[in-house]
Design an enzyme around this catalytic site. Structure first.
Site, PDB file in Angstrom:
ATOM      1  N   ALA A 188       4.322   2.958   4.304  1.00  0.00           N
ATOM      2  CA  ALA A 188       3.869   4.330   4.547  1.00  0.00           C
ATOM      3  C   ALA A 188       2.377   4.324   4.849  1.00  0.00           C
ATOM      4  O   ALA A 188       1.585   3.737   4.107  1.00  0.00           O
ATOM      5  CB  ALA A 188       4.157   5.208   3.335  1.00  0.00           C
ATOM      6  N   VAL A 189       2.032   4.974   5.956  1.00  0.00           N
ATOM      7  CA  VAL A 189       0.637   5.197   6.310  1.00  0.00           C
ATOM      8  C   VAL A 189       0.445   6.710   6.279  1.00  0.00           C
ATOM      9  O   VAL A 189       1.078   7.433   7.051  1.00  0.00           O
ATOM     10  CB  VAL A 189       0.289   4.629   7.706  1.00  0.00           C
ATOM     11  CG1 VAL A 189      -1.183   4.843   8.022  1.00  0.00           C
ATOM     12  CG2 VAL A 189       0.655   3.147   7.794  1.00  0.00           C
ATOM     13  N   ILE A 190      -0.398   7.165   5.363  1.00  0.00           N
ATOM     14  CA  ILE A 190      -0.597   8.600   5.154  1.00  0.00           C
ATOM     15  C   ILE A 190      -1.987   8.976   5.651  1.00  0.00           C
ATOM     16  O   ILE A 190      -2.981   8.349   5.278  1.00  0.00           O
ATOM     17  CB  ILE A 190      -0.412   8.966   3.668  1.00  0.00           C
ATOM     18  CG1 ILE A 190       1.009   8.558   3.217  1.00  0.00           C
ATOM     19  CG2 ILE A 190      -0.654  10.454   3.443  1.00  0.00           C
ATOM     20  CD1 ILE A 190       1.242   8.626   1.720  1.00  0.00           C
ATOM     21  N   HIS A 234      -9.043   5.979  10.191  1.00  0.00           N
ATOM     22  CA  HIS A 234      -8.344   4.792   9.717  1.00  0.00           C
ATOM     23  C   HIS A 234      -6.835   4.887   9.943  1.00  0.00           C
ATOM     24  O   HIS A 234      -6.184   3.909  10.320  1.00  0.00           O
ATOM     25  CB  HIS A 234      -8.657   4.595   8.225  1.00  0.00           C
ATOM     26  CG  HIS A 234      -8.128   3.333   7.654  1.00  0.00           C
ATOM     27  ND1 HIS A 234      -7.032   3.304   6.811  1.00  0.00           N
ATOM     28  CD2 HIS A 234      -8.513   2.043   7.798  1.00  0.00           C
ATOM     29  CE1 HIS A 234      -6.785   2.055   6.467  1.00  0.00           C
ATOM     30  NE2 HIS A 234      -7.663   1.266   7.043  1.00  0.00           N
ATOM     31  N   ALA A 291       0.353  -1.978   5.844  1.00  0.00           N
ATOM     32  CA  ALA A 291       1.080  -1.878   7.114  1.00  0.00           C
ATOM     33  C   ALA A 291       0.428  -2.704   8.218  1.00  0.00           C
ATOM     34  O   ALA A 291       1.110  -3.229   9.096  1.00  0.00           O
ATOM     35  CB  ALA A 291       1.189  -0.412   7.538  1.00  0.00           C
ATOM     36  N   PHE A 292      -0.883  -2.840   8.166  1.00  0.00           N
ATOM     37  CA  PHE A 292      -1.598  -3.606   9.180  1.00  0.00           C
ATOM     38  C   PHE A 292      -1.157  -5.074   9.188  1.00  0.00           C
ATOM     39  O   PHE A 292      -1.174  -5.730  10.228  1.00  0.00           O
ATOM     40  CB  PHE A 292      -3.111  -3.503   8.934  1.00  0.00           C
ATOM     41  CG  PHE A 292      -3.957  -3.989  10.064  1.00  0.00           C
ATOM     42  CD1 PHE A 292      -4.205  -3.182  11.163  1.00  0.00           C
ATOM     43  CD2 PHE A 292      -4.516  -5.256  10.031  1.00  0.00           C
ATOM     44  CE1 PHE A 292      -4.989  -3.627  12.217  1.00  0.00           C
ATOM     45  CE2 PHE A 292      -5.303  -5.714  11.075  1.00  0.00           C
ATOM     46  CZ  PHE A 292      -5.541  -4.904  12.166  1.00  0.00           C
ATOM     47  N   THR A 312     -10.317  10.171   7.651  1.00  0.00           N
ATOM     48  CA  THR A 312     -11.016   9.318   8.619  1.00  0.00           C
ATOM     49  C   THR A 312     -10.039   8.835   9.685  1.00  0.00           C
ATOM     50  O   THR A 312      -8.832   8.964   9.524  1.00  0.00           O
ATOM     51  CB  THR A 312     -11.621   8.078   7.907  1.00  0.00           C
ATOM     52  OG1 THR A 312     -10.552   7.230   7.476  1.00  0.00           O
ATOM     53  CG2 THR A 312     -12.485   8.487   6.711  1.00  0.00           C
ATOM     54  N   PHE A 334       0.857  -1.185   0.000  1.00  0.00           N
ATOM     55  CA  PHE A 334       0.000   0.000   0.000  1.00  0.00           C
ATOM     56  C   PHE A 334       0.897   1.239   0.000  1.00  0.00           C
ATOM     57  O   PHE A 334       1.910   1.270   0.682  1.00  0.00           O
ATOM     58  CB  PHE A 334      -0.908  -0.004   1.237  1.00  0.00           C
ATOM     59  CG  PHE A 334      -2.086   0.911   1.114  1.00  0.00           C
ATOM     60  CD1 PHE A 334      -3.203   0.518   0.388  1.00  0.00           C
ATOM     61  CD2 PHE A 334      -2.080   2.157   1.695  1.00  0.00           C
ATOM     62  CE1 PHE A 334      -4.294   1.355   0.255  1.00  0.00           C
ATOM     63  CE2 PHE A 334      -3.160   3.001   1.575  1.00  0.00           C
ATOM     64  CZ  PHE A 334      -4.278   2.605   0.851  1.00  0.00           C
TER      65      PHE A 334
END
Length: 158
Positions: free
Chosen positions: A80-82, A88, A56-57, A86, A22
């Site tokens: 990367a978590v952007i 999330h 990432a989860f 929300t 992702f």
């Protein structure tokens, strides 16, 4: 007073890298930085395994399975978590961080958190840049240092 610190010796170390697909345009740059670092520090390709997961989860469960094998000195987690509009972001980033830490403590090996958690795409691009700062490179250096340090601590205790 004894001081224990890493000498960055990579001899005999095997590295696992887990990469989130992702936000792959960011993750691929982090991976490039990590592999460049490992190569420049003398790690051979046959001492590196790359595992790709959806996001990432999913990184912590892959890290746990790798740690269970006992084959790897260090596990490097990249992605990367952007932040979006929300909650999330908080759930995914928090679960990834907690899961990674849990695996590291459970198995007693460094599981390096190389997951960007940014407010926007621009911040992620800046932190994954291969020209400026690359957090993939930083994660790989942390992996080398911590892998060596864990061995030194273990040898000091024995």
């Amino acid at each position: 007073m004894d001081i224990i610190e890493s000498d960055l010796n990579i001899k005999g170390r095997k590295f696992a890298i887990i990469l989130s697909r992702f936000n792959e345009f960011i993750g691929s740059q982090l991976l490039e930085g990590a592999l460049d670092c490992l190569s420049k520090k003398g790690v051979k390709d046959d001492n590196i395994v790359l595992i790709k997961v959806p996001g990432a989860f999913e990184i912590p469960i892959a890290a746990e399975k790798l740690a269970e094998t006992g084959k790897y000195s260090v596990i490097i987690c990249l992605g990367a978590v952007i932040r979006g509009g929300t909650p999330h972001f908080e759930y995914v980033a928090g679960a990834a961080a907690t899961g990674i830490q849990t695996v590291s403590l459970k198995y007693g090996i460094p599981v390096v958190f190389g997951i960007l958690t940014t407010d926007n795409v621009e911040q992620a691009i800046e932190r994954a840049s291969t020209k400026k700062m690359n957090k993939g490179w930083d994660a790989a250096m942390t992996a080398i240092e911590m892998g060596c340090l864990m061995d030194k601590i273990e040898n000091k205790q024995g």
